[in-house]
Design a protein around this motif. Structure first.
Motif, PDB file in Angstrom:
ATOM      1  N   SER A  34       0.965  -1.163   0.062  1.00  0.00           N
ATOM      2  CA  SER A  34       0.117   0.109  -0.067  1.00  0.00           C
ATOM      3  C   SER A  34       0.889   1.155   0.055  1.00  0.00           C
ATOM      4  CB  SER A  34      -0.837   0.148   1.317  1.00  0.00           C
ATOM      5  OG  SER A  34      -0.086   0.160   2.281  1.00  0.00           O
ATOM      6  N   GLY A  35       0.290   2.286  -0.537  1.00  0.00           N
ATOM      7  CA  GLY A  35       1.284   3.687  -0.307  1.00  0.00           C
ATOM      8  C   GLY A  35       1.262   4.153  -1.467  1.00  0.00           C
ATOM      9  N   GLY A  36       1.428   3.625  -2.622  1.00  0.00           N
ATOM     10  CA  GLY A  36       1.457   4.206  -4.065  1.00  0.00           C
ATOM     11  C   GLY A  36       0.671   5.364  -4.330  1.00  0.00           C
ATOM     12  N   GLY A  37       0.934   6.068  -5.298  1.00  0.00           N
ATOM     13  CA  GLY A  37       0.019   7.126  -5.859  1.00  0.00           C
ATOM     14  C   GLY A  37       0.893   8.044  -6.652  1.00  0.00           C
ATOM     15  N   LEU A  38       0.301   9.232  -6.785  1.00  0.00           N
ATOM     16  CA  LEU A  38       0.923  10.363  -7.770  1.00  0.00           C
ATOM     17  C   LEU A  38       1.489  11.366  -6.940  1.00  0.00           C
ATOM     18  CD1 LEU A  38       1.069  11.606 -10.378  1.00  0.00           C
ATOM     19  CD2 LEU A  38      -1.514  12.861 -10.001  1.00  0.00           C
ATOM     20  N   GLY A  73       8.558  15.559  -4.313  1.00  0.00           N
ATOM     21  CA  GLY A  73       7.797  15.139  -3.030  1.00  0.00           C
ATOM     22  C   GLY A  73       8.079  13.731  -2.642  1.00  0.00           C
ATOM     23  N   SER A  74       7.225  13.349  -1.680  1.00  0.00           N
ATOM     24  CA  SER A  74       7.744  12.048  -0.786  1.00  0.00           C
ATOM     25  C   SER A  74       6.519  11.160  -0.903  1.00  0.00           C
ATOM     26  CB  SER A  74       8.089  12.567   0.628  1.00  0.00           C
ATOM     27  OG  SER A  74       9.128  13.112   0.485  1.00  0.00           O
ATOM     28  N   LEU A  75       6.658   9.884  -0.659  1.00  0.00           N
ATOM     29  CA  LEU A  75       5.620   8.833  -0.552  1.00  0.00           C
ATOM     30  C   LEU A  75       6.412   7.725   0.328  1.00  0.00           C
ATOM     31  CD1 LEU A  75       4.294   7.878  -4.146  1.00  0.00           C
ATOM     32  CD2 LEU A  75       2.958   9.111  -2.197  1.00  0.00           C
ATOM     33  N   ARG A  76       5.439   7.041   1.126  1.00  0.00           N
ATOM     34  CA  ARG A  76       5.831   6.117   1.940  1.00  0.00           C
ATOM     35  C   ARG A  76       5.005   4.732   1.523  1.00  0.00           C
ATOM     36  NH1 ARG A  76       4.714   4.575   8.193  1.00  0.00           N
ATOM     37  NH2 ARG A  76       6.578   3.798   9.059  1.00  0.00           N
ATOM     38  N   LEU A  77       5.771   3.585   1.178  1.00  0.00           N
ATOM     39  CA  LEU A  77       4.947   2.482   0.639  1.00  0.00           C
ATOM     40  C   LEU A  77       5.228   1.490   2.104  1.00  0.00           C
ATOM     41  CD1 LEU A  77       6.811   2.026  -2.697  1.00  0.00           C
ATOM     42  CD2 LEU A  77       4.627   3.212  -1.987  1.00  0.00           C
ATOM     43  N   SER A  78       4.271   0.882   2.021  1.00  0.00           N
ATOM     44  CA  SER A  78       4.108  -0.348   3.335  1.00  0.00           C
ATOM     45  C   SER A  78       3.662  -1.502   2.516  1.00  0.00           C
ATOM     46  CB  SER A  78       2.837  -0.055   4.300  1.00  0.00           C
ATOM     47  OG  SER A  78       3.228   1.339   4.804  1.00  0.00           O
ATOM     48  N   CYS A  79       4.495  -2.509   3.180  1.00  0.00           N
ATOM     49  CA  CYS A  79       4.280  -4.144   2.708  1.00  0.00           C
ATOM     50  C   CYS A  79       4.069  -5.078   3.901  1.00  0.00           C
ATOM     51  CB  CYS A  79       5.432  -4.382   1.933  1.00  0.00           C
ATOM     52  SG  CYS A  79       5.353  -6.224   1.530  1.00  0.00           S
ATOM     53  N   ALA A  80       2.739  -5.483   4.030  1.00  0.00           N
ATOM     54  CA  ALA A  80       2.556  -6.429   5.175  1.00  0.00           C
ATOM     55  C   ALA A  80       2.454  -7.931   4.847  1.00  0.00           C
ATOM     56  CB  ALA A  80       1.052  -5.993   5.723  1.00  0.00           C
ATOM     57  N   ALA A  81       3.253  -8.664   5.498  1.00  0.00           N
ATOM     58  CA  ALA A  81       3.361  -9.953   5.314  1.00  0.00           C
ATOM     59  C   ALA A  81       2.670 -10.764   6.249  1.00  0.00           C
ATOM     60  CB  ALA A  81       4.983 -10.501   5.359  1.00  0.00           C
ATOM     61  N   SER A  82       2.138 -11.858   5.788  1.00  0.00           N
ATOM     62  CA  SER A  82       1.428 -12.770   6.614  1.00  0.00           C
ATOM     63  C   SER A  82       1.826 -14.236   6.073  1.00  0.00           C
ATOM     64  CB  SER A  82      -0.244 -12.625   6.365  1.00  0.00           C
ATOM     65  OG  SER A  82      -0.572 -12.829   5.131  1.00  0.00           O
ATOM     66  N   GLY A  83       1.340 -15.156   6.981  1.00  0.00           N
ATOM     67  CA  GLY A  83       1.639 -16.663   6.714  1.00  0.00           C
ATOM     68  C   GLY A  83       2.860 -16.921   7.293  1.00  0.00           C
ATOM     69  N   GLY A  90       2.146  -5.461  -6.375  1.00  0.00           N
ATOM     70  CA  GLY A  90       2.714  -4.390  -6.892  1.00  0.00           C
ATOM     71  C   GLY A  90       1.857  -2.952  -6.516  1.00  0.00           C
ATOM     72  N   THR A  91       2.321  -1.937  -6.333  1.00  0.00           N
ATOM     73  CA  THR A  91       1.816  -0.577  -6.153  1.00  0.00           C
ATOM     74  C   THR A  91       2.117   0.407  -7.288  1.00  0.00           C
ATOM     75  OG1 THR A  91       0.804   0.997  -4.638  1.00  0.00           O
ATOM     76  CG2 THR A  91       3.255  -0.017  -4.213  1.00  0.00           C
ATOM     77  N   GLN A  92       1.610   1.176  -7.891  1.00  0.00           N
ATOM     78  CA  GLN A  92       2.044   2.100  -8.745  1.00  0.00           C
ATOM     79  C   GLN A  92       2.391   3.278  -8.177  1.00  0.00           C
ATOM     80  OE1 GLN A  92       2.082   2.177 -12.457  1.00  0.00           O
ATOM     81  NE2 GLN A  92       3.344   3.713 -12.077  1.00  0.00           N
ATOM     82  N   VAL A  93       3.606   3.900  -8.421  1.00  0.00           N
ATOM     83  CA  VAL A  93       3.982   5.217  -8.219  1.00  0.00           C
ATOM     84  C   VAL A  93       4.487   5.856  -9.257  1.00  0.00           C
ATOM     85  CG1 VAL A  93       5.897   6.411  -6.912  1.00  0.00           C
ATOM     86  CG2 VAL A  93       5.394   4.304  -6.038  1.00  0.00           C
ATOM     87  N   THR A  94       3.577   7.137  -9.306  1.00  0.00           N
ATOM     88  CA  THR A  94       3.907   7.959 -10.480  1.00  0.00           C
ATOM     89  C   THR A  94       4.362   9.515 -10.010  1.00  0.00           C
ATOM     90  OG1 THR A  94       1.910   6.936 -11.712  1.00  0.00           O
ATOM     91  CG2 THR A  94       2.543   8.930 -12.536  1.00  0.00           C
ATOM     92  N   VAL A  95       5.371   9.791 -10.571  1.00  0.00           N
ATOM     93  CA  VAL A  95       5.898  11.135 -10.037  1.00  0.00           C
ATOM     94  C   VAL A  95       5.920  11.873 -11.597  1.00  0.00           C
ATOM     95  CG1 VAL A  95       8.110  12.429  -9.615  1.00  0.00           C
ATOM     96  CG2 VAL A  95       7.664  10.081  -8.649  1.00  0.00           C
ATOM     97  N   SER A  96       5.200  12.982 -11.361  1.00  0.00           N
ATOM     98  CA  SER A  96       4.631  13.622 -12.525  1.00  0.00           C
ATOM     99  C   SER A  96       4.278  15.342 -12.079  1.00  0.00           C
ATOM    100  CB  SER A  96       3.581  13.223 -13.229  1.00  0.00           C
ATOM    101  OG  SER A  96       3.024  14.111 -14.429  1.00  0.00           O
ATOM    102  N   SER A  97       4.581  16.178 -12.876  1.00  0.00           N
ATOM    103  CA  SER A  97       4.095  17.614 -12.402  1.00  0.00           C
ATOM    104  C   SER A  97       2.858  18.060 -13.290  1.00  0.00           C
ATOM    105  CB  SER A  97       5.432  18.527 -12.947  1.00  0.00           C
ATOM    106  OG  SER A  97       5.342  18.441 -14.223  1.00  0.00           O
TER     107      SER A  97
END
Length: 115
Positions: A7-11, A16-26, A108-115
């Motif tokens: 989670s945490g992707g975006g435009l 700028g800054s982004l923080r991605l998270s990845c939760a594991a289970s199992g 996968g989570t999309q990260v888009t860097v755009s002005s």
């Protein structure tokens, strides 16, 4: 088996800054390495950052000084703090986890860097 949910992707704008998270289970107790790869359109998937159970970290040269990988105390969530984002950071970011039985990938989570 290990399941991963990112989670945490975006435009975001350049710089700028982004923080991605990845939760594991199992079978999280068996995970030795967790990290992130990314794949930009038309390019091969590449390692961004990784961290071991013992706390060692590794980064791609292209993100050193701009990204920080960390893991929570329970060892089942890994974070990627990305600062000073550049246009070339645009990609799908994939979380992965590795143990003695194999390597597991998130969707996968999309990260888009755009002005």
């Amino acid at each position: 088996q290990v399941q991963l949910v990112e989670s945490g992707g975006g435009l975001v704008q350049p710089g700028g800054s982004l923080r991605l998270s990845c939760a594991a289970s199992g079978s999280i107790f068996s995970i030795n390495v967790m990290g992130w790869h990314r794949q930009a359109p038309g390019k091969q998937r590449e390692l961004v950052a990784a961290t071991t159970r013992g706390g060692s970290t590794a980064y791609a040269d292209s993100v050193k000084g701009r990204c920080t990988i960390s893991r929570d105390n329970a060892g089942n969530t890994v974070y990627l703090q990305m600062n000073s984002l550049k246009l070339e950071d645009t990609a799908v970011y994939y979380c992965y986890a590795a143990n003695e039985y194999g390597t597991y990938w998130g969707q996968g989570t999309q990260v888009t860097v755009s002005s």
